[in-house]
Design a protein around this motif. Structure first.
Motif, PDB file in Angstrom:
ATOM      1  N   ARG A 203       0.828  -1.299   0.035  1.00 28.66           N
ATOM      2  CA  ARG A 203      -0.155   0.108  -0.115  1.00 28.66           C
ATOM      3  C   ARG A 203       0.905   1.292   0.045  1.00 28.66           C
ATOM      4  O   ARG A 203       1.722   1.553   0.797  1.00 28.66           O
ATOM      5  CB  ARG A 203      -0.948  -0.047   1.172  1.00 28.66           C
ATOM      6  CG  ARG A 203      -2.054  -0.744   1.102  1.00 28.66           C
ATOM      7  CD  ARG A 203      -2.798  -1.457   2.228  1.00 28.66           C
ATOM      8  NE  ARG A 203      -4.209  -1.869   2.399  1.00 28.66           N
ATOM      9  CZ  ARG A 203      -4.274  -3.162   1.790  1.00 28.66           C
ATOM     10  NH1 ARG A 203      -3.218  -3.985   1.614  1.00 28.66           N
ATOM     11  NH2 ARG A 203      -5.518  -3.731   1.806  1.00 28.66           N
ATOM     12  N   ILE A 204       0.747   2.246  -0.736  1.00 26.13           N
ATOM     13  CA  ILE A 204       1.483   3.435  -0.981  1.00 26.13           C
ATOM     14  C   ILE A 204       0.393   4.627  -0.982  1.00 26.13           C
ATOM     15  O   ILE A 204      -0.652   4.560  -1.305  1.00 26.13           O
ATOM     16  CB  ILE A 204       2.197   3.509  -2.297  1.00 26.13           C
ATOM     17  CG1 ILE A 204       1.014   3.709  -3.428  1.00 26.13           C
ATOM     18  CG2 ILE A 204       2.994   2.276  -2.486  1.00 26.13           C
ATOM     19  CD1 ILE A 204       1.665   3.616  -4.912  1.00 26.13           C
ATOM     20  N   SER A 205       0.685   5.645  -0.144  1.00 24.29           N
ATOM     21  CA  SER A 205       0.088   6.771   0.152  1.00 24.29           C
ATOM     22  C   SER A 205      -0.139   7.748  -1.048  1.00 24.29           C
ATOM     23  O   SER A 205       1.186   8.355  -1.469  1.00 24.29           O
ATOM     24  CB  SER A 205       0.615   7.484   1.346  1.00 24.29           C
ATOM     25  OG  SER A 205       0.706   6.526   2.598  1.00 24.29           O
TER      26      SER A 205
ATOM     27  N   ASN B  33       8.281   2.891  -3.642  1.00 19.67           N
ATOM     28  CA  ASN B  33       6.930   2.838  -3.354  1.00 19.67           C
ATOM     29  C   ASN B  33       6.102   3.199  -4.713  1.00 19.67           C
ATOM     30  O   ASN B  33       5.232   4.326  -4.548  1.00 19.67           O
ATOM     31  CB  ASN B  33       6.536   3.560  -2.383  1.00 19.67           C
ATOM     32  CG  ASN B  33       7.147   3.156  -1.044  1.00 19.67           C
ATOM     33  OD1 ASN B  33       7.762   1.946  -0.925  1.00 19.67           O
ATOM     34  ND2 ASN B  33       7.190   3.968   0.150  1.00 19.67           N
ATOM     35  N   CYS B  34       6.342   2.604  -5.812  1.00 24.07           N
ATOM     36  CA  CYS B  34       5.724   3.024  -7.037  1.00 24.07           C
ATOM     37  C   CYS B  34       5.425   1.977  -7.961  1.00 24.07           C
ATOM     38  O   CYS B  34       5.973   0.662  -8.034  1.00 24.07           O
ATOM     39  CB  CYS B  34       6.793   3.779  -7.914  1.00 24.07           C
ATOM     40  SG  CYS B  34       7.098   5.392  -7.328  1.00 24.07           S
ATOM     41  N   PHE B  35       4.160   2.137  -8.796  1.00 11.79           N
ATOM     42  CA  PHE B  35       3.570   1.305  -9.971  1.00 11.79           C
ATOM     43  C   PHE B  35       4.139   1.928 -11.179  1.00 11.79           C
ATOM     44  O   PHE B  35       3.412   3.211 -11.280  1.00 11.79           O
ATOM     45  CB  PHE B  35       2.106   1.176  -9.682  1.00 11.79           C
ATOM     46  CG  PHE B  35       1.773   0.272 -10.940  1.00 11.79           C
ATOM     47  CD1 PHE B  35       1.535  -1.213 -10.821  1.00 11.79           C
ATOM     48  CD2 PHE B  35       1.300   1.006 -11.996  1.00 11.79           C
ATOM     49  CE1 PHE B  35       0.991  -1.911 -11.977  1.00 11.79           C
ATOM     50  CE2 PHE B  35       0.646   0.386 -13.274  1.00 11.79           C
ATOM     51  CZ  PHE B  35       0.446  -1.099 -13.138  1.00 11.79           C
ATOM     52  N   VAL B  36       4.767   1.664 -12.047  1.00  8.29           N
ATOM     53  CA  VAL B  36       5.201   2.283 -13.064  1.00  8.29           C
ATOM     54  C   VAL B  36       4.593   1.492 -14.363  1.00  8.29           C
ATOM     55  O   VAL B  36       4.631   0.299 -14.600  1.00  8.29           O
ATOM     56  CB  VAL B  36       6.904   2.016 -13.269  1.00  8.29           C
ATOM     57  CG1 VAL B  36       7.380   2.911 -14.825  1.00  8.29           C
ATOM     58  CG2 VAL B  36       7.585   2.521 -12.083  1.00  8.29           C
ATOM     59  N   GLY B  37       3.898   2.343 -15.117  1.00 14.55           N
ATOM     60  CA  GLY B  37       2.758   1.679 -16.201  1.00 14.55           C
ATOM     61  C   GLY B  37       3.511   1.394 -17.253  1.00 14.55           C
ATOM     62  O   GLY B  37       4.440   1.914 -17.583  1.00 14.55           O
TER      63      GLY B  37
ATOM     64  N   SER C  96      13.369  11.013 -10.312  1.00 18.54           N
ATOM     65  CA  SER C  96      13.110  10.403  -8.914  1.00 18.54           C
ATOM     66  C   SER C  96      11.579  10.191  -8.684  1.00 18.54           C
ATOM     67  O   SER C  96      11.112  11.354  -9.327  1.00 18.54           O
ATOM     68  CB  SER C  96      13.734  10.811  -7.582  1.00 18.54           C
ATOM     69  OG  SER C  96      13.308  12.300  -7.418  1.00 18.54           O
ATOM     70  N   ALA C  97      11.014   9.263  -8.374  1.00 21.50           N
ATOM     71  CA  ALA C  97       9.828   9.018  -7.775  1.00 21.50           C
ATOM     72  C   ALA C  97       9.392   8.477  -6.656  1.00 21.50           C
ATOM     73  O   ALA C  97      10.079   7.464  -6.211  1.00 21.50           O
ATOM     74  CB  ALA C  97       8.899   8.255  -9.088  1.00 21.50           C
ATOM     75  N   LEU C  98       8.340   8.958  -5.731  1.00 21.62           N
ATOM     76  CA  LEU C  98       8.056   8.346  -4.562  1.00 21.62           C
ATOM     77  C   LEU C  98       6.880   8.084  -4.314  1.00 21.62           C
ATOM     78  O   LEU C  98       5.989   9.339  -4.529  1.00 21.62           O
ATOM     79  CB  LEU C  98       8.842   9.257  -3.395  1.00 21.62           C
ATOM     80  CG  LEU C  98       8.485   9.058  -2.236  1.00 21.62           C
ATOM     81  CD1 LEU C  98       9.044   7.558  -1.356  1.00 21.62           C
ATOM     82  CD2 LEU C  98       9.007   9.957  -0.857  1.00 21.62           C
ATOM     83  N   ASP C  99       6.196   7.259  -3.771  1.00 24.89           N
ATOM     84  CA  ASP C  99       4.661   6.930  -3.542  1.00 24.89           C
ATOM     85  C   ASP C  99       3.901   7.499  -4.623  1.00 24.89           C
ATOM     86  O   ASP C  99       3.046   8.073  -4.603  1.00 24.89           O
ATOM     87  CB  ASP C  99       4.395   7.688  -2.324  1.00 24.89           C
ATOM     88  CG  ASP C  99       4.894   7.380  -0.932  1.00 24.89           C
ATOM     89  OD1 ASP C  99       5.153   6.234  -0.922  1.00 24.89           O
ATOM     90  OD2 ASP C  99       5.279   8.141  -0.046  1.00 24.89           O
ATOM     91  N   SER C 100       4.176   7.102  -5.649  1.00 29.96           N
ATOM     92  CA  SER C 100       3.370   7.282  -6.920  1.00 29.96           C
ATOM     93  C   SER C 100       2.847   6.135  -7.789  1.00 29.96           C
ATOM     94  O   SER C 100       3.589   5.337  -7.816  1.00 29.96           O
ATOM     95  CB  SER C 100       4.146   8.247  -7.854  1.00 29.96           C
ATOM     96  OG  SER C 100       4.666   9.492  -7.239  1.00 29.96           O
ATOM     97  N   VAL C 101       1.776   6.163  -8.462  1.00 30.70           N
ATOM     98  CA  VAL C 101       1.580   5.562  -9.568  1.00 30.70           C
ATOM     99  C   VAL C 101       1.388   6.035 -11.071  1.00 30.70           C
ATOM    100  O   VAL C 101       1.179   7.252 -11.048  1.00 30.70           O
ATOM    101  CB  VAL C 101      -0.081   4.622  -9.198  1.00 30.70           C
ATOM    102  CG1 VAL C 101       0.041   4.102  -7.936  1.00 30.70           C
ATOM    103  CG2 VAL C 101      -1.132   5.899  -9.144  1.00 30.70           C
TER     104      VAL C 101
END
Length: 267
Positions: free
Chosen positions: A122-124, A248-252, A262-267
């Motif tokens: 689970r990511i915020s 903490n990422c989902f990369v589409g 850089s990416a944090l807590d992202s979809v």
């Protein structure tokens, strides 16, 4: 499905001459057409299954290397046919490695304990203080992510969705990891609790931890130099390089990340 047999006494003697050792040779099983010619300086522990090694890899510039296993410690591993493994500085533990995969000059590859490989994490999003968390998993879509984040006024629906995603994550959980067929892992650092599908190219990555790389032959994933990824799901066709940091990422599908992104807590 590969049928395995025990090593013969002659094969064990040959492997010992080539600098190999095992905690228990009875736990090392091999394919029917296995030959020990291309195994050297390998230590085996736990349950080991080995394929056969006949392929010759042609590298850039025309240089050729024969498939085989060299200079590595293997623990609880199944190695497919025509795999090349060399110069693993620590060890490979608890992995199934598919056919024709090439792995050279990597620090360590392991699965520790039972892992869901990023599924169900689970990511915020939207709210740093929490309350709109999205569980990432292999089949996450943009409409579903929107519903999970925005429809918190329908708690029963959200609860049902979360339960289904948790069940999916549990179905993907295992104490064994996977490196698929035709994967290239070269000059990498630490790879821990990462599930890697077919045809991925991972060259120079610094640290990959707790995630899934959903590569395939139609849309391979490429992970390049200096990349660090923690708690992630990477979809097909993604290219990540140039010291990009992901946490903490989902990369589409089809995303491209480079130049120290850089990416944090992202979809």
């Amino acid at each position: 499905m590969t049928t395995y047999r025990a090593l013969t006494e002659k094969e064990i003697a040959t492997l010992v001459v080539y600098g190999c050792s095992a905690e228990n040779w009875n736990n090392v099983l091999v394919a029917e057409n296995f030959r020990p010619n291309y195994i050297s300086n390998v230590h085996f522990s736990g349950n080991i299954n080995l394929g056969s090694f006949e392929k010759i890899f042609e590298l850039d510039g025309g240089f050729k290397k024969h498939s085989g296993i060299y200079n590595v410690c293997l623990h609880n591993c199944t190695i497919g046919n025509d795999v090349y493994i060399d110069k693993i500085h620590n060890y490979i533990a608890n992995y199934e490695i598919g056919d024709e995969t090439y792995n050279e000059n990597t620090n360590i590859i392991l699965v520790e304990g039972k892992s869901s490989f990023g599924n169900g994490l689970r990511i915020s999003v939207m709210n740093e203080s929490g309350g709109r968390e999205i569980p990432i998993f292999n089949e996450l879509s943009a409409p579903l992510a929107y519903i999970l984040a925005s429809y918190r006024h329908k708690p029963q629906m959200i609860s049902n969705l979360l339960n289904m995603i948790d069940a999916y994550a549990e179905s993907k959980s295992s104490t064994m990891g996977k490196i698929g067929s035709n994967v290239k892992i070269i000059n990498c650092g630490r790879i821990k609790n990462v599930w890697i599908e077919d045809c991925a190219s991972i060259k120079g990555a610094s640290n990959l931890k707790n995630g899934t790389i959903n590569s395939n032959s139609f849309a391979p994933v490429k992970v390049g130099s200096g990349v660090k990824c923690k708690n992630f799901i990477i979809s097909s066709g993604v290219h990540i390089t140039d010291s990009t940091l992901i946490s903490n990422c989902f990369v589409g599908q089809g995303s491209q990340m480079d130049k120290h992104y850089s990416a944090l807590d992202s979809v």
